[in-house]
Design a protein around this motif. Structure first.
Motif, PDB file in Angstrom:
ATOM      1  N   MET A  10      73.025  63.675  19.185  1.00 38.62           N
ATOM      2  CA  MET A  10      72.951  63.323  20.590  1.00 38.62           C
ATOM      3  C   MET A  10      72.720  64.587  21.410  1.00 38.62           C
ATOM      4  N   ALA A  11      71.786  64.516  22.350  1.00 38.06           N
ATOM      5  CA  ALA A  11      71.505  65.634  23.244  1.00 38.06           C
ATOM      6  C   ALA A  11      72.668  65.817  24.216  1.00 38.06           C
ATOM      7  N   HIS A  12      72.859  67.042  24.685  1.00 39.09           N
ATOM      8  CA  HIS A  12      73.919  67.302  25.652  1.00 39.09           C
ATOM      9  C   HIS A  12      73.592  66.667  26.999  1.00 39.09           C
ATOM     10  N   LEU A  13      72.338  66.755  27.408  1.00 43.80           N
ATOM     11  CA  LEU A  13      71.870  66.097  28.626  1.00 43.80           C
ATOM     12  C   LEU A  13      70.758  65.142  28.235  1.00 43.80           C
ATOM     13  N   GLU A  14      70.891  63.899  28.670  1.00 43.99           N
ATOM     14  CA  GLU A  14      69.867  62.895  28.417  1.00 43.99           C
ATOM     15  C   GLU A  14      69.489  62.241  29.740  1.00 43.99           C
ATOM     16  N   ALA A  15      68.235  62.303  30.073  1.00 37.08           N
ATOM     17  CA  ALA A  15      67.695  61.549  31.202  1.00 37.08           C
ATOM     18  C   ALA A  15      66.708  60.579  30.565  1.00 37.08           C
ATOM     19  N   ARG A  16      67.085  59.328  30.472  1.00 36.38           N
ATOM     20  CA  ARG A  16      66.300  58.339  29.717  1.00 36.38           C
ATOM     21  C   ARG A  16      65.713  57.264  30.619  1.00 36.38           C
ATOM     22  N   GLY A  17      64.403  57.063  30.471  1.00 37.97           N
ATOM     23  CA  GLY A  17      63.729  55.980  31.177  1.00 37.97           C
ATOM     24  C   GLY A  17      63.808  56.076  32.682  1.00 37.97           C
ATOM     25  N   ILE A  18      63.791  57.288  33.208  1.00 41.61           N
ATOM     26  CA  ILE A  18      63.956  57.483  34.651  1.00 41.61           C
ATOM     27  C   ILE A  18      62.675  57.076  35.390  1.00 41.61           C
ATOM     28  N   SER A  19      62.864  56.195  36.350  1.00 35.76           N
ATOM     29  CA  SER A  19      61.771  55.782  37.236  1.00 35.76           C
ATOM     30  C   SER A  19      62.247  55.901  38.673  1.00 35.76           C
ATOM     31  N   VAL A  20      61.394  56.474  39.509  1.00 36.25           N
ATOM     32  CA  VAL A  20      61.689  56.618  40.929  1.00 36.25           C
ATOM     33  C   VAL A  20      60.426  56.237  41.695  1.00 36.25           C
ATOM     34  N   ARG A  21      60.604  55.384  42.676  1.00 43.55           N
ATOM     35  CA  ARG A  21      59.494  54.971  43.528  1.00 43.55           C
ATOM     36  C   ARG A  21      59.831  55.330  44.970  1.00 43.55           C
ATOM     37  N   PHE A  22      58.856  55.859  45.651  1.00 45.40           N
ATOM     38  CA  PHE A  22      58.956  56.101  47.088  1.00 45.40           C
ATOM     39  C   PHE A  22      57.952  55.168  47.742  1.00 45.40           C
ATOM     40  N   GLY A  23      58.474  54.087  48.309  1.00 45.61           N
ATOM     41  CA  GLY A  23      57.567  53.062  48.823  1.00 45.61           C
ATOM     42  C   GLY A  23      56.815  52.457  47.660  1.00 45.61           C
ATOM     43  N   GLY A  24      55.525  52.430  47.714  1.00 43.96           N
ATOM     44  CA  GLY A  24      54.725  51.878  46.622  1.00 43.96           C
ATOM     45  C   GLY A  24      54.282  52.909  45.609  1.00 43.96           C
ATOM     46  N   LYS A  25      54.675  54.150  45.779  1.00 42.88           N
ATOM     47  CA  LYS A  25      54.203  55.213  44.897  1.00 42.88           C
ATOM     48  C   LYS A  25      55.275  55.601  43.887  1.00 42.88           C
ATOM     49  N   ALA A  26      54.862  55.652  42.614  1.00 42.00           N
ATOM     50  CA  ALA A  26      55.785  56.063  41.546  1.00 42.00           C
ATOM     51  C   ALA A  26      55.794  57.581  41.458  1.00 42.00           C
ATOM     52  N   ALA A  27      56.964  58.175  41.723  1.00 45.60           N
ATOM     53  CA  ALA A  27      57.127  59.621  41.549  1.00 45.60           C
ATOM     54  C   ALA A  27      57.435  59.933  40.091  1.00 45.60           C
ATOM     55  N   LEU A  28      58.196  59.051  39.444  1.00 52.86           N
ATOM     56  CA  LEU A  28      58.517  59.145  38.021  1.00 52.86           C
ATOM     57  C   LEU A  28      58.407  57.747  37.430  1.00 52.86           C
ATOM     58  N   ASP A  29      57.827  57.659  36.250  1.00 62.19           N
ATOM     59  CA  ASP A  29      57.652  56.361  35.610  1.00 62.19           C
ATOM     60  C   ASP A  29      58.095  56.446  34.160  1.00 62.19           C
ATOM     61  N   ASP A  30      59.304  55.955  33.884  1.00 60.26           N
ATOM     62  CA  ASP A  30      59.848  55.895  32.532  1.00 60.26           C
ATOM     63  C   ASP A  30      59.891  57.282  31.872  1.00 60.26           C
ATOM     64  N   MET A  31      60.411  58.256  32.616  1.00 61.09           N
ATOM     65  CA  MET A  31      60.498  59.649  32.152  1.00 61.09           C
ATOM     66  C   MET A  31      61.758  59.850  31.320  1.00 61.09           C
ATOM     67  N   THR A  32      61.601  60.499  30.167  1.00 64.38           N
ATOM     68  CA  THR A  32      62.742  60.816  29.314  1.00 64.38           C
ATOM     69  C   THR A  32      62.709  62.295  28.965  1.00 64.38           C
ATOM     70  N   VAL A  33      63.855  62.953  29.160  1.00 64.38           N
ATOM     71  CA  VAL A  33      64.018  64.360  28.804  1.00 64.38           C
ATOM     72  C   VAL A  33      65.368  64.497  28.111  1.00 64.38           C
ATOM     73  N   LEU A  34      65.375  65.173  26.967  1.00 65.81           N
ATOM     74  CA  LEU A  34      66.604  65.439  26.223  1.00 65.81           C
ATOM     75  C   LEU A  34      66.778  66.945  26.130  1.00 65.81           C
ATOM     76  N   VAL A  35      67.980  67.421  26.424  1.00 67.01           N
ATOM     77  CA  VAL A  35      68.252  68.861  26.387  1.00 67.01           C
ATOM     78  C   VAL A  35      69.458  69.095  25.487  1.00 67.01           C
ATOM     79  N   GLU A  36      69.247  69.904  24.471  1.00 70.22           N
ATOM     80  CA  GLU A  36      70.294  70.225  23.496  1.00 70.22           C
ATOM     81  C   GLU A  36      71.072  71.455  23.936  1.00 70.22           C
TER      82      GLU A  36
END
Length: 192
Positions: free
Chosen positions: A1-27
């Protein structure tokens, strides 16, 4: 298991996707880089991980604990520290005092009894800031100011450290020294 996991992150500002299903793992013990052009969502991801922005979807986990809906100060208590794209220093203070602020804040919320003065001197030495410790931060170049911000973050005793554009404003030699410092910190088990 990674120490930091950001899994499936999606962020929308209005109709615009700033992040779409972003995953980052940091050991632990590693330096992980996130590279992209301006507007690609790097700072947005950092804001989600730190709790400054709530994602539309996804999960943020630190050391196995889901912190997705916890505020920034709770994430800090889980060992998260961050520097910012735009320098965030106390311009009326010296380098030493800017660094010490991180330790004083950490002691307040951790109910710790760490000696902030001696820890400040240790971090100043570790980061190579000892020679300029008594100068006001307004008197030092941007490259060194980036290291001051890192040193202040280290005073909170993080287990994971997010650095947003950490080499911006640094000379080539400052960037090289900064890289060596990050490798040393990762070698001590920090997730960067």
């Amino acid at each position: 298991m990674a120490h930091l996991e950001a899994r499936g992150i999606s962020v929308r500002f209005g109709g615009k996707a700033a992040l779409d299903d972003m995953t980052v793992l940091v050991e632990r013990g590693s330096v992980t880089g996130l590279i992209g052009p301006n507007g690609a969502g790097k700072t947005t991801l950092f804001n989600v991980v730190c709790g400054l922005l709530t994602p539309n979807a996804g999960q943020v986990v630190i050391d196995g604990d889901d912190v997705t809906h916890k505020p920034p100060h709770r994430r800090a208590r889980h060992g998260l520290a961050r520097t910012f794209q735009r320098l965030e220093l106390f311009t009326s203070l010296t380098v030493r005092d800017n660094v010490r602020v991180g330790g004083d804040i950490h002691n307040r919320w951790s109910r710790g009894r760490n000696d902030s003065a001696s820890e400040t001197e240790r971090v100043l030495a570790l980061t190579g800031l000892g020679a300029i410790a008594d100068r006001e931060v307004t008197e030092i170049p941007t490259g060194q100011a980036r290291v001051v911000e890192l040193a202040r973050a280290l005073m909170t005793r993080p287990t994971v450290l997010l650095l947003d554009e950490p080499a911006a404003g640094q000379t080539e030699s400052e960037t090289e020294a900064f890289g060596h410092l990050l490798q040393r910190l990762a070698g001590d088990g920090l997730a960067i």
